[in-house]
Write an enzyme that holds these catalytic residues in place. Sequence first.
Site, PDB file in Angstrom:
ATOM      1  CG  ASP A 141      -2.003   1.091   1.637  1.00 14.05           C
ATOM      2  OD1 ASP A 141      -1.954   1.730  -0.045  1.00 14.05           O
ATOM      3  OD2 ASP A 141      -2.495   0.949   2.065  1.00 14.05           O
ATOM      4  CE  LYS A 143      -2.419   4.729   0.882  1.00 18.64           C
ATOM      5  NZ  LYS A 143      -3.917   5.390   1.363  1.00 18.64           N
ATOM      6  CG  ASN A 146       0.704   4.989   3.284  1.00 20.15           C
ATOM      7  OD1 ASN A 146      -0.238   5.319   4.478  1.00 20.15           O
ATOM      8  ND2 ASN A 146       0.323   3.705   3.348  1.00 20.15           N
ATOM      9  CG  ASP A 159      -1.282   2.257   6.630  1.00 15.62           C
ATOM     10  OD1 ASP A 159      -1.048   1.189   7.407  1.00 15.62           O
ATOM     11  OD2 ASP A 159      -1.798   2.469   5.402  1.00 15.62           O
ATOM     12  CB  THR A 195      -4.703   3.219  -2.218  1.00 21.01           C
ATOM     13  OG1 THR A 195      -5.124   3.234  -0.041  1.00 21.01           O
ATOM     14  CG2 THR A 195      -3.023   2.585  -1.903  1.00 21.01           C
TER      15      THR A 195
HETATM   16  P1  ATP Z   1      -6.219   4.338   7.168  1.00 23.47           P
HETATM   17  O1  ATP Z   1      -6.265   3.657   8.642  1.00 23.47           O
HETATM   18  O2  ATP Z   1      -7.531   4.520   7.136  1.00 23.47           O
HETATM   19  O3  ATP Z   1      -5.636   3.532   6.649  1.00 23.47           O
HETATM   20  P2  ATP Z   1      -4.218   5.301   7.806  1.00 23.47           P
HETATM   21  O4  ATP Z   1      -2.952   4.633   7.564  1.00 23.47           O
HETATM   22  O5  ATP Z   1      -3.591   6.894   7.276  1.00 23.47           O
HETATM   23  O6  ATP Z   1      -5.697   5.405   7.940  1.00 23.47           O
HETATM   24  P3  ATP Z   1      -3.207   5.655  10.953  1.00 23.47           P
HETATM   25  O7  ATP Z   1      -1.724   4.998  10.709  1.00 23.47           O
HETATM   26  O8  ATP Z   1      -3.829   6.032  12.296  1.00 23.47           O
HETATM   27  O9  ATP Z   1      -4.157   5.453   9.884  1.00 23.47           O
HETATM   28  O10 ATP Z   1      -2.712   7.428  10.962  1.00 23.47           O
HETATM   29  C1  ATP Z   1      -3.525   8.666  10.962  1.00 23.47           C
HETATM   30  C2  ATP Z   1      -2.788   9.767  10.220  1.00 23.47           C
HETATM   31  O11 ATP Z   1      -1.591   9.980  11.402  1.00 23.47           O
HETATM   32  C3  ATP Z   1      -1.804  10.202   9.144  1.00 23.47           C
HETATM   33  O12 ATP Z   1      -3.073  10.143   8.182  1.00 23.47           O
HETATM   34  C4  ATP Z   1      -0.951  10.853   9.257  1.00 23.47           C
HETATM   35  O13 ATP Z   1      -0.886  11.445   8.670  1.00 23.47           O
HETATM   36  C5  ATP Z   1      -0.791  10.537  11.075  1.00 23.47           C
HETATM   37  N1  ATP Z   1       0.717   9.744  11.434  1.00 23.47           N
HETATM   38  C6  ATP Z   1       0.197   8.448  11.621  1.00 23.47           C
HETATM   39  N2  ATP Z   1       1.419   8.708  11.840  1.00 23.47           N
HETATM   40  C7  ATP Z   1       1.789   9.045  12.608  1.00 23.47           C
HETATM   41  C8  ATP Z   1       3.539   9.211  12.573  1.00 23.47           C
HETATM   42  N3  ATP Z   1       4.510   9.097  13.008  1.00 23.47           N
HETATM   43  N4  ATP Z   1       4.397  10.664  12.671  1.00 23.47           N
HETATM   44  C9  ATP Z   1       3.623  11.729  12.522  1.00 23.47           C
HETATM   45  N5  ATP Z   1       1.885  12.411  11.990  1.00 23.47           N
HETATM   46  C10 ATP Z   1       1.666  10.473  11.531  1.00 23.47           C
END
Ligand code: ATP
Length: 387
Positions: A141, A143, A146, A159, A195
């Site tokens: 995934d 992109k 991520n 992710d 995606t």
């Molecule tokens: P989904 O679960 O729907 O695929 P996602 O993978 O983006 O969404 P999360 O991993 O919970 O979900 O992340 C949510 C948001 O938080 C992201 O879009 C990103 O902007 C922010 N984020 C995630 N991880 C970090 C990090 N390590 N540092 C800074 N911001 C983060």
Amino acid sequence: MTPPVEEARRRSASDYRFGKVLGEGSFSTVYLAKDIHTNKEYAIKVLEKAHIIREKKSEYVMREKEVLRILGSSCPYFVRLYWTFQDSEHLYFVLTYAKNGELLKQIDKCGCFTIECARYYAAEMVLALEYLHGKGIVHRDLKPENVLFDENWHILITDFGSAKILKTDNTENQKCDNDALDKGDKRRRTSFVGTAQFVSPEMLSESSSSPASDLWALGCIIYQMVSGVMPFRGRSEFLIFQKILNLEYEYPDGFDPQAKDLVQKLLVKNPIERLGATDEAPYTSIRFVEGNLILKQGLIDKKKGLFARRRMFLLTFGPHLYYVDPVAMVLKGEIPWSEDLRSEAKNFKTFFIHTPNRKYYLEDPEGYALQWCKAIDEVKAYYHPEQ
Ligand code: ATP
């Protein structure tokens, strides 16, 4: 050094001061948080247990944790999982804080990247994928949402909920191919919201994926960094999928010819024919020693009494300071790394590395002693930020 996830002493939410929400996922909220003991900033991903069970996402959460555990701290281009803990309602993942947000935001902000900038981040992504695939993991995934940036503007890929683990780290033949698992989850397969544009043809036509699927996504990302738009666009997912399956895309006028050559070699329908898809291990071993990404290398005379032996020194993530016989290309040993390791430059050529049990006398015939000390200090700051 920070202990591995399992060995860390028990942690809980009370070890952190929670700040602003950094973002929300479909079943998680990510907070900026400060470790109350060290004041270090982390991103803490909080997942609601009931929600995960209701949405049948336990498998994805477990997989994300497992992949982050396998990745550990050996490659700097991935978000690192420091600790996990839970309370009665939530799961907590303590992750590297990506201070400079998402690649997507930067592309949108700039319109598109300069060719130098695109080349730089393409190179970091290639290194990251080389490492990931070497560990038997396919991201699936990849992109621009991520790919995050750390405080020094290096990439942090994140992710791993959709990742596929081809084999476990040390049992080479034990395949754990979760394509099969995902095939049962058709809803997710067909709901790649946002995606769809990065899905490879084989994932669409056969629901099969391999490391080459990430190389397809890399081609799409490079195209987007250079041009500002995605290669496969359409009013609906269905139309996008048709375009991907027919390899129907165009290069805008002025698209850099070198970048075009690279993208063309990645956006190839047959996964085996994609650039890098069949690269072999020896290529990898040049940049990694025992799975650790090399940060700096060079020939150094290692002195012992009256004698000096010329060795190839390799400073790697891990952290390690290996030395190799440069003729036989055999790993001879390593300077034991600890919090107490210290470098000291005497002049441009001579420098010392102090460890609790030994002082190493080293001489760089090229005169880069100061650069070696600086690189060692940087790695120290990365692993022992409290010092
Ligand atoms: P989904 O679960 O729907 O695929 P996602 O993978 O983006 O969404 P999360 O991993 O919970 O979900 O992340 C949510 C948001 O938080 C992201 O879009 C990103 O902007 C922010 N984020 C995630 N991880 C970090 C990090 N390590 N540092 C800074 N911001 C983060």
